[in-house]
Design an enzyme around this catalytic site. Sequence first.
Site, mmCIF file in Angstrom:
data_model
loop_
_atom_site.group_PDB
_atom_site.id
_atom_site.type_symbol
_atom_site.label_atom_id
_atom_site.label_comp_id
_atom_site.label_asym_id
_atom_site.label_seq_id
_atom_site.Cartn_x
_atom_site.Cartn_y
_atom_site.Cartn_z
ATOM 1 C CB SER A 84 7.672 -8.011 25.555
ATOM 2 O OG SER A 84 7.045 -6.914 24.932
ATOM 3 C CG ASN A 85 8.588 -4.694 21.170
ATOM 4 O OD1 ASN A 85 8.184 -5.128 20.098
ATOM 5 N ND2 ASN A 85 7.808 -4.037 22.017
ATOM 6 C CG HIS A 93 4.630 5.315 18.532
ATOM 7 N ND1 HIS A 93 4.870 5.863 19.779
ATOM 8 C CD2 HIS A 93 3.381 5.704 18.175
ATOM 9 C CE1 HIS A 93 3.809 6.580 20.148
ATOM 10 N NE2 HIS A 93 2.895 6.498 19.197
HETATM 11 C C1 GRF Z 1 6.047 -1.065 23.126
HETATM 12 O O1 GRF Z 1 4.657 -1.151 23.053
HETATM 13 C C2 GRF Z 1 6.580 -0.031 22.185
HETATM 14 O O2 GRF Z 1 5.740 0.237 21.114
HETATM 15 C C3 GRF Z 1 6.665 1.203 23.039
HETATM 16 O O3 GRF Z 1 6.971 0.750 24.320
HETATM 17 C C4 GRF Z 1 6.511 -0.569 24.489
HETATM 18 C C5 GRF Z 1 7.644 -1.378 25.030
HETATM 19 O O4 GRF Z 1 7.235 -2.647 25.449
HETATM 20 N N1 GRF Z 1 7.621 2.127 22.488
HETATM 21 P P1 GRF Z 1 8.316 -3.734 25.851
HETATM 22 O O5 GRF Z 1 9.195 -3.130 26.938
HETATM 23 O O6 GRF Z 1 9.096 -4.079 24.626
HETATM 24 O O7 GRF Z 1 7.539 -4.908 26.384
#
Ligand code: GRF
Length: 207
Positions: A19-20, A115
Amino acid sequence: MSQSNEPLKIAVFASGSGSNFQALAEAIKREDIHASIELVVCDKPSAYVLERANQLNIATYVFKPKEYASREHYEQEIVNKLLADGIDLIVLAGYMRIITNVLVEPFYGRMINIHPALLPSFPGLDGVGQALDYGAKLTGATVHFVDGGTDTGPIIAQQVVEIREDDTKETLAHRIQQVEHILLPKVVRMISEGKVTLSGRKVRVAQ
Ligand code: GRF
């Protein structure tokens, strides 16, 4: 970092939902950040991030760690690919593997991680659950440069999220992710504009 006219070339490393990655890709398009995601690097062939990348027509590099003699072996292969592609910035976004100097050294100061906690509190696995179990009242999200340690690198930006009494890991994780989806693109934009400089542990962000 990139003050030329060339867009900042980014590789996103992810192991899960992505999602990021998606938030960053959309922000680059929408907000016209002078950057382009050239590659998604993923260690899990079944990860949803790969579907997202395909939908956005972004190239993927998938590898299976077990097929290599060591971490250093697969990282060297990845580094070769990143250098050949002229990658300027690595964004670790939910990449669930320990990384070694093979990757850190050539990209120190050009590799960031997001993070889900306010570092240096609650590093490592399950930052959300750690903060909740500890009984903290505030947590949040941190974007930092990556060094050799676990979530120990110089901090670029942080945002606070309040922990509510009725929070579960799911509700808290959801609110932290909403913050992450704004914070990460914001940092990438600042980097693409050459506003972020690193000196020792201190990160300066020009206004
Ligand atoms: C995020 O919450 C990030 O902080 C952590 O892993 C998660 C990844 O989420 N390092 P996504 O795969 O981007 O949805």
